[in-house]
Design an enzyme around this catalytic site. Structure first.
Site, PDB file in Angstrom:
ATOM      1  N   LYS A 260       0.801  -1.238   0.000  1.00 14.34           N
ATOM      2  CA  LYS A 260       0.000   0.000   0.000  1.00 14.34           C
ATOM      3  C   LYS A 260       0.830   1.283   0.000  1.00 14.34           C
ATOM      4  O   LYS A 260       0.402   2.295  -0.519  1.00 14.34           O
ATOM      5  CB  LYS A 260      -0.949  -0.007   1.196  1.00 14.34           C
ATOM      6  CG  LYS A 260      -1.965  -1.148   1.113  1.00 14.34           C
ATOM      7  CD  LYS A 260      -3.369  -0.674   1.299  1.00 14.34           C
ATOM      8  CE  LYS A 260      -4.394  -1.693   0.837  1.00 14.34           C
ATOM      9  NZ  LYS A 260      -4.267  -3.009   1.491  1.00 14.34           N
TER      10      LYS A 260
ATOM     11  N   GLU B 203     -10.485   6.064   3.508  1.00 14.78           N
ATOM     12  CA  GLU B 203     -11.164   4.988   4.215  1.00 14.78           C
ATOM     13  C   GLU B 203     -10.139   3.896   4.497  1.00 14.78           C
ATOM     14  O   GLU B 203      -9.082   3.847   3.879  1.00 14.78           O
ATOM     15  CB  GLU B 203     -12.266   4.400   3.323  1.00 14.78           C
ATOM     16  CG  GLU B 203     -11.777   3.402   2.249  1.00 14.78           C
ATOM     17  CD  GLU B 203     -10.889   4.016   1.174  1.00 14.78           C
ATOM     18  OE1 GLU B 203     -10.934   5.257   1.005  1.00 14.78           O
ATOM     19  OE2 GLU B 203     -10.128   3.269   0.517  1.00 14.78           O
TER      20      GLU B 203
ATOM     21  N   SER C 111       1.571  -9.865  -1.294  1.00 12.87           N
ATOM     22  CA  SER C 111       1.218  -8.453  -1.094  1.00 12.87           C
ATOM     23  C   SER C 111       1.540  -7.918   0.292  1.00 12.87           C
ATOM     24  O   SER C 111       1.764  -6.723   0.459  1.00 12.87           O
ATOM     25  CB  SER C 111      -0.265  -8.242  -1.409  1.00 12.87           C
ATOM     26  OG  SER C 111      -1.072  -9.130  -0.654  1.00 12.87           O
TER      27      SER C 111
HETATM   28  C1  PLP Z   1      -5.199  -4.138   1.166  1.00  9.28           C
HETATM   29  C2  PLP Z   1      -4.536  -5.404   0.919  1.00  9.28           C
HETATM   30  C3  PLP Z   1      -4.928  -6.262  -0.134  1.00  9.28           C
HETATM   31  C4  PLP Z   1      -6.126  -6.016  -0.997  1.00  9.28           C
HETATM   32  O1  PLP Z   1      -6.101  -4.874  -1.787  1.00  9.28           O
HETATM   33  P1  PLP Z   1      -5.822  -4.903  -3.334  1.00  9.28           P
HETATM   34  O2  PLP Z   1      -6.163  -3.517  -3.757  1.00  9.28           O
HETATM   35  O3  PLP Z   1      -6.716  -5.921  -3.964  1.00  9.28           O
HETATM   36  O4  PLP Z   1      -4.402  -5.229  -3.523  1.00  9.28           O
HETATM   37  C5  PLP Z   1      -4.202  -7.419  -0.350  1.00  9.28           C
HETATM   38  N1  PLP Z   1      -3.154  -7.752   0.435  1.00  9.28           N
HETATM   39  C6  PLP Z   1      -2.756  -6.958   1.450  1.00  9.28           C
HETATM   40  C7  PLP Z   1      -1.603  -7.407   2.282  1.00  9.28           C
HETATM   41  C8  PLP Z   1      -3.422  -5.770   1.737  1.00  9.28           C
HETATM   42  O5  PLP Z   1      -3.028  -4.998   2.750  1.00  9.28           O
END
Ligand code: PLP
Length: 405
Positions: free
Chosen positions: A95, A117, A384
């Site tokens: 993020k 948000e 992610s």
């Molecule tokens: C917020 C988040 C997501 C989901 O958001 P996307 O916009 O679909 O990437 C996925 N993995 C993690 C670790 C997150 O913090």
């Protein structure tokens, strides 16, 4: 010369095919146009590009590595599995890639405040971090239910200097947090900008957030050659709003030999209210200012959604994800809560990496895929985020396998 996919998508009005656009109240038209114009200028500005490169390298921890998951590969006994390590970003997820850039944009527009948000609190923490770094105020809207469930992230945001405002209507989760943040933004559009948390919302956000996240894919493309002297055969990412997936997909869209898999949360099952698999079970509709594919209840309203991964329980999905699925460029995989938890423990015990529950959905699907492929094939997973935020919740509900006491 032919223009690339990224240069031609979305079109001028923010459409990816029929998806996207901008459905906003008249008083927001001007502020959103300002954001779009500022972005068009900044994206070609050497000073902006330099500043973003500088913070990514010297503050955020980029480039993040690609790791070969040797033991997981052996366990699955099929295709070779690699991990793009977005869990190693400062604050623990991808993020910050777009938050740092959005706050530079806010500064450029002369704003003193950012508003957003948050669902699980990851976007809120990342934005509060970026705001602290650049010296801006930060206001985060969060559903009352999530405030209780994600207590540590609420504390983190407060420590970082953000103001956390509870959303108290409806189901009191992510959708209501977006409603509440939009409302607040309308009354403060002079001094603040809205910093959305994924590739969703009205134009230009789906494009802007994708561009900021595309660093994941472009780094991966270069780094993967260090391992395999080739492109990956398969790229796998979990899809909530779709930002980490767009981030890694964007560099490979025109490489037709690379299969792109988005993985959606099947939660407890296929019934409405038991999952958040918008692309799989949804239909076309407008929510939060953009046209996409969304899960609806019997009255056509956004359906209640559920997933064990709090960052991926959103009833809609970014318009570009809807488009890429429709034209057949991406394929959609599914993963249940149980499979995600199994992958969470497998990656921890076989590789020494505790993944976020959201990312564990991508790992689980990649494990299933690997088993169907021969050993000369490759899979690159976008990991992610890291799972520190999830550990108490997981061990409480799902006993640690092979635990030694
Ligand atoms: C917020 C988040 C997501 C989901 O958001 P996307 O916009 O679909 O990437 C996925 N993995 C993690 C670790 C997150 O913090």
């Amino acid at each position: 010369m032919n223009k690339s996919y990224l240069e031609t998508h979305p079109d001028e009005n923010g459409y990816f095919g029929k998806f996207g656009g901008s459905f906003i109240p008249p008083m927001l038209e001007r502020p959103f146009a300002d954001i779009k114009n500022a972005y068009e200028e900044l994206k070609n500005s050497p000073a902006f590009i330099e500043e973003l490169k500088y913070v990514r390298k010297h503050y955020q921890g980029r480039p993040t590595p690609i790791s070969f998951a040797k033991n997981l590969t052996q366990y699955c006994d099929g295709a070779k599995i690699y991990l793009k390590r977005e869990d190693l970003n400062h604050t623990g997820a991808h993020k910050l890639n777009h938050c740092m850039a959005e706050v530079i944009l806010a500064k450029y527009l002369g704003k003193t405040k950012v508003i957003a948000e948050t669902g699980a609190g990851q976007h809120g923490v990342a934005l509060a971090t970026a705001a602290a770094y650049f010296g801006l105020e930060c206001e985060i809207h969060m559903g009352e239910v999530d405030i209780v469930k994600e207590h540590p992230n609420v504390v983190r945001m407060k420590i970082l200097g953000a103001k956390v405002i509870p959303a108290t209507h409806g189901l009191k989760t992510l959708k209501e947090a977006v409603d509440s943040a939009f409302e607040s933004y309308i009354s403060q559009a002079n001094e603040a900008i809205y910093c959305i948390g994924s590739v969703v919302g009205p134009h230009p956000f789906p494009m802007m957030v994708r561009d900021f996240q595309s660093v994941i894919g472009f780094e991966s493309k270069e780094q993967f050659f260090e391992h395999e002297i080739n492109l990956p055969d398969n790229v796998v990412a979990c899809v909530g709003g779709g930002s980490n997936a767009m981030g890694i997909f964007s560099a490979f869209i025109e490489d037709n030999s690379v299969n792109l898999y988005g993985v959606e949360p099947l939660g407890r099952g296929e019934k409405i209210g038991d999952n958040a698999a918008s692309l799989t079970f949804g239909t076309e509709g407008v929510m939060h200012g953009f046209n996409s594919i969304m899960l609806k209840d019997e009255n056509g309203e956004p359906a209640p959604v559920y997933s064990i991964g709090s960052g991926i329980d959103y009833p809609s999905v970014g318009p570009e994800q809807a488009y890429l699925k429709e034209i057949g460029r991406t394929k959609i995989g599914l993963c249940t809560d149980e499979e995600a938890v199994d992958a969470f423990y497998k990656l921890s015990q076989l590789e020494g990496i505790i993944p976020a529950l959201e990312s564990a959905h991508a790992v689980a699907f990649a494990m299933k895929l690997a088993k169907t492929l021969s050993k000369d094939k490759t899979i690159l997973i976008n990991l992610s985020g890291r799972g520190d935020k999830d550990i108490d919740f997981v061990v409480d509900k799902y006993p640690i396998p092979n635990a030694k006491f």
